[in-house]
Design an enzyme around this catalytic site. Structure first.
Site, mmCIF file in Angstrom:
data_model
loop_
_atom_site.group_PDB
_atom_site.id
_atom_site.type_symbol
_atom_site.label_atom_id
_atom_site.label_comp_id
_atom_site.label_asym_id
_atom_site.label_seq_id
_atom_site.Cartn_x
_atom_site.Cartn_y
_atom_site.Cartn_z
ATOM 1 N N HIS A 105 37.526 21.454 23.613
ATOM 2 C CA HIS A 105 36.722 20.242 23.416
ATOM 3 C C HIS A 105 35.321 20.614 22.957
ATOM 4 O O HIS A 105 34.946 21.791 22.938
ATOM 5 C CB HIS A 105 36.627 19.447 24.728
ATOM 6 C CG HIS A 105 37.920 18.868 25.188
ATOM 7 N ND1 HIS A 105 38.193 17.517 25.139
ATOM 8 C CD2 HIS A 105 39.029 19.448 25.705
ATOM 9 C CE1 HIS A 105 39.415 17.299 25.604
ATOM 10 N NE2 HIS A 105 39.936 18.452 25.964
ATOM 11 N N GLU A 196 34.912 23.630 26.857
ATOM 12 C CA GLU A 196 33.926 22.902 26.069
ATOM 13 C C GLU A 196 33.151 23.951 25.278
ATOM 14 O O GLU A 196 32.468 24.793 25.854
ATOM 15 C CB GLU A 196 32.990 22.112 26.990
ATOM 16 C CG GLU A 196 33.690 21.090 27.872
ATOM 17 C CD GLU A 196 34.014 19.792 27.132
ATOM 18 O OE1 GLU A 196 33.548 19.631 25.974
ATOM 19 O OE2 GLU A 196 34.717 18.942 27.712
#
Length: 357
Positions: A105, A196
């Site tokens: 992500h 992330e």
């Protein structure tokens, strides 16, 4: 997610071009089954005509659904309508024996690990939702962050957001319902973390090469961790595989018991140490074996420990016992409110219910 998509395409290229030339990558590929899905939401990616660092339409599919809030949840009823992309991934998880995975992500720089959601049974009252394999998840997250160019520094993307050692428990960061990593761990028997990888969701194209360089070593070291722990086969007296046998490490039962696949294979990710492994074929006496697990990631093979049930014939097969997609931890909370036993007893009760239903 632009950065994750680009990085995974680079990873594919790196693996196939290094095979036969780089001895480590060659051994890795000779001993590891690797599946790579560069994007789960191609419609969202295409829909983003004007890229924005912090908010884009790209997180939503063509139906306007957020796919990372779309999976069945182990803690509460997820009212979101399951999307075709989500269903395809759920079927993929069901039909393969995945052991370790990561989803990529953007929007922060941190390795986040399960649980993303939680309740008092998993410690949510203290702001942390702990899985039975919390030690393994911390190790996995640290493996990635410590091998990343800067994630380990834990500085985050602004002054308000810091992540010591570049990792976080998902629930401690923010509560999330319907996430893929919790679903994979509970129902897919697969340890997944969320990576992330960029503060900016859609960075300029000329920065994408640097993102690959920053993540390259971390990706390879993370893949190697699939060889942690113990693996083996459960067979009958004739050496035939027994599917759906429960195999778990004593003291860390899963709310949905981990079972052997159609080939009778099991895989348990565990840190080096001494463990008692419990193999159970419903209707027969459980088999316990004590194992001393070394760090075998460098050898690209987990410790092997097989189980043979001499009283089981190939005519007898344990019934298929798929876990219901109901919020399983919600059931534990209800039981806790009623009888107030310890967490371990609660989890074992759930295991028994699943076996005998």
């Amino acid at each position: 997610q632009t950065v994750g998509r680009e990085i995974l395409l680079h990873l594919i290229d790196f693996l196939v071009t290094s095979y036969g030339r780089d001895p480590v990558i060659t051994r890795l590929l000779n001993n590891t089954r690797i599946h790579i899905m560069p994007t789960m939401n191609p419609d969202g990616f295409e829909a983003t005509k004007v890229p924005d660092c912090y908010y884009t339409r790209g997180r939503y599919n063509r139906n306007g659904a957020d796919l990372n809030r779309n999976f069945p949840d182990a803690f509460e009823n997820n009212s979101a309508s399951i999307q075709p992309e989500t269903r395809a991934v759920m079927d993929w998880i069901k039909n393969e024996t995945f052991v370790l995975s990561a989803n990529l992500h953007g929007g922060a720089l941190v390795a986040s690990y399960t649980f993303d959601n939680g309740n008092p049974v998993t410690g949510s009252l203290k702001g942390y939702s702990r899985s039975p394999d919390d030690d393994v998840f911390i190790h996995l997250a640290k493996t990635y962050s410590s091998n990343h160019a800067s994630m380990y520094k834990g500085t985050g993307c602004d002054n308000r957001q810091t992540f010591p050692e570049g990792i976080t428990n998902g629930y401690s960061w923010y509560q999330l319902e319907g996430g893929m990593q919790d679903y994979n761990y509970v129902w897919g028997q697969c340890f997944e973390i969320t990576l992330e990888l960029s503060c900016c969701k859609y960075p300029p194209a000329d920065q994408l090469e640097k993102f690959w360089r920053d993540n390259k070593v971390a990706l390879i070291e993370y893949i190697k961790q699939v060889h942690l722990g113990v693996k083996g086969r459960v067979t009958d007296k004739n050496g035939n595989p027994i599917p759906n046998a429960i195999v778990e490490a004593k003291g860390r039962p899963h709310v949905c018991p981990y079972r052997t696949n159609e080939q009778g294979e099991y895989f348990l990710l565990l840190l080096p140490g001494t463990y008692v492994i419990n193999a159970t074929v419903p209707g027969f006496k459980s088999m316990l074996k004590t194992v001393e697990i070394p760090d075998n990631t460098g050898n690209f093979s987990a410790l092997k420990q097989d189980f043979s049930f001499p009283e089981v014939s190939d005519q007898i097969r344990s019934r298929v016992a798929s876990c219901p997609k109901t919020p399983l931890y919600q059931e534990l909370t209800r039981a806790s409110a009623a009888v107030k036993p310890t967490v371990h007893i609660l989890v074992l009760m759930t295991v028994m219910l699943v076996i005998f239903k």
